[in-house]
Design a protein around this motif. Sequence first.
Motif, PDB file in Angstrom:
ATOM      1  N   GLN A   1      -0.669  -8.695  14.724  1.00 19.13           N
ATOM      2  CA  GLN A   1      -1.939  -8.714  13.987  1.00 19.13           C
ATOM      3  C   GLN A   1      -1.745  -9.092  12.514  1.00 19.13           C
ATOM      4  OE1 GLN A   1      -4.315  -5.298  16.564  1.00 19.13           O
ATOM      5  NE2 GLN A   1      -4.233  -5.093  14.339  1.00 19.13           N
ATOM      6  N   CYS A   2      -0.500  -9.046  12.077  1.00 17.70           N
ATOM      7  CA  CYS A   2      -0.175  -9.228  10.650  1.00 17.70           C
ATOM      8  C   CYS A   2      -0.762 -10.511  10.072  1.00 17.70           C
ATOM      9  CB  CYS A   2       1.344  -9.239  10.500  1.00 17.70           C
ATOM     10  SG  CYS A   2       1.902  -9.662   8.851  1.00 17.70           S
ATOM     11  N   ILE A   3      -1.380 -10.396   8.898  1.00 19.63           N
ATOM     12  CA  ILE A   3      -1.897 -11.590   8.214  1.00 19.63           C
ATOM     13  C   ILE A   3      -1.025 -11.958   7.003  1.00 19.63           C
ATOM     14  CG2 ILE A   3      -4.293 -11.366   9.012  1.00 19.63           C
ATOM     15  CD1 ILE A   3      -4.970 -10.093   6.288  1.00 19.63           C
ATOM     16  N   ARG A   4       0.188 -11.411   6.959  1.00 17.78           N
ATOM     17  CA  ARG A   4       1.190 -11.776   5.939  1.00 17.78           C
ATOM     18  C   ARG A   4       0.683 -11.607   4.500  1.00 17.78           C
ATOM     19  NH1 ARG A   4       3.562 -11.758  10.184  1.00 17.78           N
ATOM     20  NH2 ARG A   4       4.826 -13.419  11.111  1.00 17.78           N
ATOM     21  N   CYS A   5       0.101 -10.458   4.228  1.00 17.60           N
ATOM     22  CA  CYS A   5      -0.416 -10.238   2.883  1.00 17.60           C
ATOM     23  C   CYS A   5       0.659  -9.696   1.952  1.00 17.60           C
ATOM     24  CB  CYS A   5      -1.593  -9.272   2.924  1.00 17.60           C
ATOM     25  SG  CYS A   5      -1.094  -7.572   3.245  1.00 17.60           S
ATOM     26  N   GLY A   6       1.683  -9.070   2.521  1.00 20.77           N
ATOM     27  CA  GLY A   6       2.763  -8.547   1.694  1.00 20.77           C
ATOM     28  C   GLY A   6       2.519  -7.151   1.141  1.00 20.77           C
ATOM     29  N   ALA A   7       1.370  -6.555   1.446  1.00 19.84           N
ATOM     30  CA  ALA A   7       1.072  -5.232   0.880  1.00 19.84           C
ATOM     31  C   ALA A   7       2.102  -4.179   1.313  1.00 19.84           C
ATOM     32  CB  ALA A   7      -0.329  -4.788   1.281  1.00 19.84           C
ATOM     33  N   CYS A   8       2.563  -4.290   2.552  1.00 19.66           N
ATOM     34  CA  CYS A   8       3.516  -3.280   3.023  1.00 19.66           C
ATOM     35  C   CYS A   8       4.857  -3.408   2.294  1.00 19.66           C
ATOM     36  CB  CYS A   8       3.689  -3.341   4.540  1.00 19.66           C
ATOM     37  SG  CYS A   8       4.285  -4.903   5.194  1.00 19.66           S
ATOM     38  N   LEU A   9       5.176  -4.615   1.827  1.00 12.92           N
ATOM     39  CA  LEU A   9       6.408  -4.778   1.046  1.00 12.92           C
ATOM     40  C   LEU A   9       6.247  -4.115  -0.319  1.00 12.92           C
ATOM     41  CD1 LEU A   9       6.447  -7.187   3.153  1.00 12.92           C
ATOM     42  CD2 LEU A   9       7.720  -8.470   1.461  1.00 12.92           C
TER      43      LEU A   9
ATOM     44  N   GLN B   1      -4.308  -2.722   9.859  1.00 15.16           N
ATOM     45  CA  GLN B   1      -3.895  -1.475  10.502  1.00 15.16           C
ATOM     46  C   GLN B   1      -2.751  -1.620  11.503  1.00 15.16           C
ATOM     47  OE1 GLN B   1      -7.576   0.337  11.930  1.00 15.16           O
ATOM     48  NE2 GLN B   1      -7.950   1.206   9.897  1.00 15.16           N
ATOM     49  N   VAL B   2      -1.751  -2.411  11.150  1.00 13.80           N
ATOM     50  CA  VAL B   2      -0.544  -2.435  11.975  1.00 13.80           C
ATOM     51  C   VAL B   2       0.140  -1.070  11.821  1.00 13.80           C
ATOM     52  CG1 VAL B   2       1.708  -3.515  12.350  1.00 13.80           C
ATOM     53  CG2 VAL B   2      -0.246  -4.915  11.661  1.00 13.80           C
ATOM     54  N   ASP B   3       0.539  -0.487  12.941  1.00 11.37           N
ATOM     55  CA  ASP B   3       1.157   0.852  12.924  1.00 11.37           C
ATOM     56  C   ASP B   3       2.641   0.742  12.560  1.00 11.37           C
ATOM     57  OD1 ASP B   3       1.605  -0.608  15.216  1.00 11.37           O
ATOM     58  OD2 ASP B   3       1.601   1.127  16.567  1.00 11.37           O
ATOM     59  N   LEU B   4       2.904   0.261  11.362  1.00  8.66           N
ATOM     60  CA  LEU B   4       4.265  -0.110  10.976  1.00  8.66           C
ATOM     61  C   LEU B   4       5.279   1.028  11.084  1.00  8.66           C
ATOM     62  CD1 LEU B   4       3.087  -2.243   7.999  1.00  8.66           C
ATOM     63  CD2 LEU B   4       4.551  -3.121   9.804  1.00  8.66           C
ATOM     64  N   HIS B   5       4.976   2.172  10.475  1.00  7.75           N
ATOM     65  CA  HIS B   5       5.997   3.233  10.457  1.00  7.75           C
ATOM     66  C   HIS B   5       6.254   3.757  11.863  1.00  7.75           C
ATOM     67  CE1 HIS B   5       2.497   5.874  10.555  1.00  7.75           C
ATOM     68  NE2 HIS B   5       3.298   6.888  10.797  1.00  7.75           N
TER      69      HIS B   5
ATOM     70  N   HIS C   1      10.300 -12.546  -0.809  1.00  7.98           N
ATOM     71  CA  HIS C   1       9.033 -11.849  -0.568  1.00  7.98           C
ATOM     72  C   HIS C   1       8.120 -12.867   0.098  1.00  7.98           C
ATOM     73  CE1 HIS C   1       5.153  -9.928  -1.489  1.00  7.98           C
ATOM     74  NE2 HIS C   1       5.783  -8.853  -1.912  1.00  7.98           N
ATOM     75  N   ILE C   2       7.201 -12.428   0.950  1.00  9.46           N
ATOM     76  CA  ILE C   2       6.385 -13.413   1.674  1.00  9.46           C
ATOM     77  C   ILE C   2       5.227 -13.964   0.847  1.00  9.46           C
ATOM     78  CG2 ILE C   2       7.022 -12.561   3.956  1.00  9.46           C
ATOM     79  CD1 ILE C   2       4.499 -10.968   4.116  1.00  9.46           C
ATOM     80  N   VAL C   3       4.861 -13.281  -0.237  1.00  9.56           N
ATOM     81  CA  VAL C   3       3.787 -13.777  -1.095  1.00  9.56           C
ATOM     82  C   VAL C   3       4.319 -14.136  -2.489  1.00  9.56           C
ATOM     83  CG1 VAL C   3       1.594 -13.170  -2.195  1.00  9.56           C
ATOM     84  CG2 VAL C   3       2.035 -12.466   0.152  1.00  9.56           C
TER      85      VAL C   3
ATOM     86  N   VAL D   1      -1.598   1.046   3.844  1.00  8.44           N
ATOM     87  CA  VAL D   1      -2.151  -0.060   3.055  1.00  8.44           C
ATOM     88  C   VAL D   1      -2.457  -1.291   3.909  1.00  8.44           C
ATOM     89  CG1 VAL D   1      -1.052   0.632   0.890  1.00  8.44           C
ATOM     90  CG2 VAL D   1       0.108  -1.010   2.391  1.00  8.44           C
ATOM     91  N   CYS D   2      -1.894  -1.369   5.091  1.00  5.18           N
ATOM     92  CA  CYS D   2      -2.038  -2.597   5.886  1.00  5.18           C
ATOM     93  C   CYS D   2      -3.506  -2.909   6.183  1.00  5.18           C
ATOM     94  CB  CYS D   2      -1.259  -2.475   7.187  1.00  5.18           C
ATOM     95  SG  CYS D   2      -1.493  -3.922   8.242  1.00  5.18           S
ATOM     96  N   PRO D   3      -3.969  -4.092   5.780  1.00 12.01           N
ATOM     97  CA  PRO D   3      -5.384  -4.423   5.944  1.00 12.01           C
ATOM     98  C   PRO D   3      -5.816  -4.600   7.396  1.00 12.01           C
ATOM     99  CG  PRO D   3      -4.159  -6.331   5.178  1.00 12.01           C
ATOM    100  CD  PRO D   3      -3.217  -5.178   5.116  1.00 12.01           C
TER     101      PRO D   3
ATOM    102  N   PRO E   1       8.735  -3.699   5.590  1.00  9.23           N
ATOM    103  CA  PRO E   1       8.381  -3.004   6.833  1.00  9.23           C
ATOM    104  C   PRO E   1       8.021  -3.955   7.974  1.00  9.23           C
ATOM    105  CG  PRO E   1       7.386  -1.890   4.965  1.00  9.23           C
ATOM    106  CD  PRO E   1       8.027  -3.120   4.415  1.00  9.23           C
ATOM    107  N   ILE E   2       7.195  -4.965   7.696  1.00  7.10           N
ATOM    108  CA  ILE E   2       6.795  -5.845   8.793  1.00  7.10           C
ATOM    109  C   ILE E   2       7.993  -6.637   9.314  1.00  7.10           C
ATOM    110  CG2 ILE E   2       5.902  -7.603   7.157  1.00  7.10           C
ATOM    111  CD1 ILE E   2       4.627  -6.957  10.751  1.00  7.10           C
ATOM    112  N   GLY E   3       8.874  -7.074   8.404  1.00 11.78           N
ATOM    113  CA  GLY E   3      10.082  -7.780   8.834  1.00 11.78           C
ATOM    114  C   GLY E   3      10.993  -6.878   9.655  1.00 11.78           C
TER     115      GLY E   3
HETATM  116  S1  SF4 Z   1       0.543  -4.960   5.194  1.00  6.80           S
HETATM  117 FE1  SF4 Z   1       0.000  -5.514   7.308  1.00  6.80          FE
HETATM  118  S2  SF4 Z   1      -0.872  -7.547   7.178  1.00  6.80           S
HETATM  119 FE2  SF4 Z   1       0.151  -7.194   5.230  1.00  6.80          FE
HETATM  120  S3  SF4 Z   1       2.230  -8.061   5.537  1.00  6.80           S
HETATM  121 FE3  SF4 Z   1       2.374  -5.900   6.057  1.00  6.80          FE
HETATM  122  S4  SF4 Z   1       1.981  -5.830   8.279  1.00  6.80           S
HETATM  123 FE4  SF4 Z   1       1.293  -7.829   7.554  1.00  6.80          FE
END
Ligand code: SF4
Lengths: 195, 459
Positions: free
Chosen positions: B304-312, B367-371, B149-151, B363-365, B333-335
């Motif tokens: 734009q990702c700040i690697r918060c891990g929320a999307c995981l 707003q990365v359009d992950l899906h 996990h990144i966090v 949840v992405c802080p 998702p971000i990976g």
């Molecule tokens: S929720 Fe957004 S900012 Fe956080 S890790 Fe995922 S893509 Fe990056």
Amino acid sequence: MSSRDIILKSIKDYAPSKSSELPNINISHASYENINEKFSTSLSSVGGIAVFMENIEEIKEYIAEHYADSKVIVSNCENLLPIVTKDANATKDPHALHDVDLAIIEGEFGVAENGAVWIMEPKNRHRALYFIAQKLIIIIPKNEIVPTMHEAYEKLSFGTQNFGLFISGPSKTADIEQSLIIGAHGAIETCVIFI
Amino acid sequence: MSHSTGHSELAEKFANNVERMNWHDKALWFVRLKRDNQAKSLDEWEELRSTADKIKKHTLENLANYLEEFEKNALSRGIKVHWAKDAKEHNKIVLDILNSKNVKMVVKSKSMLTEECHLNPFLEKHGIEVVDTDLGERIVQLRNEPPSHIVLPAIHLKKEDVGTTFEKFLNTQKGNSDPTYLTRAARAHLRKKFLGADASMTGVNFAIAETGGIVVCTNEGNADLGSSLPKLHIACMGVEKIIPRLKDLSIFIRLLARSATGQPVTSYTSHYHGPVEDGEMHIIIVDNGRSNILSTDKYKKSLQCIRCGACLNTCPVYRRSGGHSYGYTIPGPIGSTLAPSRDLKKYSTLPFACSLCASCSNVCPVQVDLHQQLYLRRQDVVDAGYLSPAKYRVLKMATWLMSHPRIMDFAGLLARKIVPLLPRSIIYSKINIWGKSRELPKFPKNSFKELYKAKKGSK
Ligand code: SF4
């Protein structure tokens, strides 16, 4: 071409011809009726404590009472020199601070929303002091509390100072099965005193 | 990674231990709930997210200028700035700096970038001891595993696993897996390392163009203690870590810890603007494929990702399959959108490790359009011919069926009449991979079309 120029060139190549605006930061937020109380609850929710005092004598008494087992005490506050046992600025090498039990440092202001305190002490020679001390007391002038990080960053600037930080509570970790343990690598206790 | 060890195969291994999978799922969901509480406590939450999005978007559009501004200001503060095109160059720069100071041991705080560059094995090969100092990172380092996990690097482990690992490496009591006891043991062990290190390395959460300094956020104080004892501090950052102004931090710092672990802020938010007394501070700015991502309109927002891990934490697939099932440094998702930028073929199964529920994007802080990106990545995989043969055949058949309405109606009728009569051994035979751990719903008597017609007719 150097790597620097290659990277910058490839980034420039993909830059759009028209760019969006950098937004102004103007976020409206709730104001706290009792900002001292908000700071205290925020800090206690992250494992720290805030106390409000009237004078330096009170601080000394508080330390004598609550930190009786702290042998090596350092501080740059002139008023506290009588209780200081070691001069943190005496040596060039920050490793000499490895035995510090209690560091009493000065903060500039607190942030109510998250219990953080901004610290940028020109008097302190070694930034390691903030992290190596077993326990930390941060002294802040009374009334120096801002509501959120927006007001906090409005106050900040980096001139010749090369280090500054927010500290919010003691160090902690939840890396073992998500159980929160206070006292990872930095201070095991953090107390903020307003005077 | 070949098709045979794609995400679903590795996920199956993880999911085989049902109890552990459920624990993992719940532990992460708990973090997600803590994040929700923080988000809900701020009326301005959505405004913070959209402002963060705007700042990042603007920055990426003007990235070269901001990088140059950052470099200029950092240099004028006496910080040494290096540039690395790729992982190899990054590692070489690090090694050269360390060698020039005769460094034997370096303490490192969590940095996904150095993981991405596989720095540890490289330095070890050259005789330099690297000690990861974040507790979770240290645990997985001792176990010779990558973070999952990144966090929360050791979220895949139970306290008993940590207990046995520490028993072996830190001489802790046999059978003692009390988290407080183990954390104290790690504190004592790592204090020695901090005091004995010749150099420190950290990642970078934010690099401020306006001031030429960097910000690192930690709860443990490891990056902070590590970088303030030795004379040498090397910080590594991807080109996308830049933000324009000091005050932009108010947005990102308010979002980061709340999104990551549901805390209002991390214990330490250190702003480094120069070396310690008589010391040296180096910053390595790394591209390693990032400018390529910038060139793709569909995917550039992933920078734009700040690697918060929320999307995981929110992802139903990640929670039930574990970080190691992704086979990439950054899971979740971000990976799953970053990895295919690197190697579409190797990571072709990752965009499918997704139910398209879109919770990640919500949840992405920043707003990365992950899906949306994962949906588009799937099309890239199909277009490139990397879809697994089984999936490909099913999709082909479905396409054919759906473009022949009469046959589709007939097939539906047949299925409704026949399937309920078949024995389980046939319905859930090997060919039905979908049915491996799922039950078919009860078949209705009539098709939707028939129901619709009947309803319309009765009006
Ligand atoms: S929720 Fe957004 S900012 Fe956080 S890790 Fe995922 S893509 Fe990056």
